[in-house]
Write an enzyme that holds these catalytic residues in place. Structure first.
Site, short mmCIF file in Angstrom:
data_model
loop_
_atom_site.label_atom_id
_atom_site.label_comp_id
_atom_site.label_asym_id
_atom_site.label_seq_id
_atom_site.Cartn_x
_atom_site.Cartn_y
_atom_site.Cartn_z
N GLY A 1 0.82 -1.25 -0.12
CA GLY A 1 -0.14 0.04 -0.11
C GLY A 1 0.98 1.37 0.06
N GLN B 1 3.24 9.98 0.61
CA GLN B 1 4.62 9.24 0.87
C GLN B 1 5.54 9.43 -0.19
OE1 GLN B 1 2.38 5.43 2.02
NE2 GLN B 1 4.35 5.27 3.07
N CYS C 1 5.63 -0.23 7.26
CA CYS C 1 5.57 0.97 6.50
C CYS C 1 6.73 1.36 5.26
CB CYS C 1 4.94 2.06 7.38
SG CYS C 1 4.41 3.63 6.34
N LEU C 2 6.27 1.50 4.20
CA LEU C 2 7.62 2.04 3.23
C LEU C 2 8.16 3.02 3.87
CD1 LEU C 2 6.22 1.06 -0.07
CD2 LEU C 2 7.87 -0.44 1.24
N HIS D 1 -4.57 1.71 7.53
CA HIS D 1 -3.05 2.32 7.73
C HIS D 1 -3.03 3.07 6.63
CE1 HIS D 1 1.54 1.42 7.83
NE2 HIS D 1 1.28 2.07 6.77
N GLU D 2 -3.44 3.12 5.41
CA GLU D 2 -3.29 4.00 4.27
C GLU D 2 -4.03 5.29 4.61
OE1 GLU D 2 -0.61 3.31 2.57
OE2 GLU D 2 -0.51 1.43 2.91
N HIS E 1 -2.43 7.71 6.80
CA HIS E 1 -1.35 8.51 6.06
C HIS E 1 -1.98 9.90 5.53
CE1 HIS E 1 2.47 6.16 5.94
NE2 HIS E 1 2.07 5.04 5.37
#
Ligand code: NI
Length: 172
Positions: free
Chosen positions: A46, A51, A94-95, A136-137, A140
């Protein structure tokens, strides 16, 4: 399509609240293509636009586990309509918080209203990993990271580790 640089913690941009998209047009579709390619290249499931430094309420996801199979999902202006009171626990990463993982509790099911890649209104009933991933996304988009759910001590240890890594890394 182009692979973009993923912003990592600590970075003020990740704390910014993303703005709604007026309409899904060529710019937004190209952005979603780039986000998807960036996510795949980083082996993520995701990615939110912020990001890669763009404060728009856009998310791409692909939670398909089968190799060589792609099931991309696109969410523009997602809104949670319903959350199940029952919680589910997943180990999240997470990235933007590289190589850090922690168990996080979130509502086990949710309903999300959003616009798809073509700007069409959709309603998704999600459970399991899909429900966790979309929540989660969506965090962000509010400038929230999964590490914010940890204790202050744990969180500051992770941020310290990441800052140190950054200062020791020369990207040439
Ligand atoms: Ni993330």
């Amino acid at each position: 399509m182009a692979i973009k640089t993923i912003i990592t913690e600590p970075n003020k941009l990740l704390r910014q609240v993303s703005q709604p998209v007026d309409q899904v047009g060529n710019y937004e579709q190209k952005l979603m293509d780039d986000m998807l390619e960036t996510m795949y290249a980083a082996n993520g499931i995701g990615l939110a636009a912020i990001q890669i430094g763009i404060p728009k309420r856009i998310i791409v996801m692909d939670i398909c586990k089968e190799e060589n199979k792609k099931e991309p999902k696109y969410f523009v202006n997602p809104v949670i309509k319903n959350k199940d009171p029952l919680k589910a626990t997943y180990e999240e990463g997470c990235l933007s918080v590289p190589n850090q993982f922690a168990e996080i509790d979130r509502p086990s099911k949710c309903e999300v209203e959003y616009l798809d890649y073509n700007g069409k209104k959709q309603l998704l009933k999600a459970d399991g990993l899909l429900a966790t991933c979309i929540q989660h996304e969506m965090d962000h988009l509010e400038g929230i990271l999964f590490i914010d759910y940890l204790s202050k001590l744990k969180r500051s240890m992770i941020v310290k580790k990441l800052s140190k890594l950054k200062s020791n890394t020369a990207i040439l």
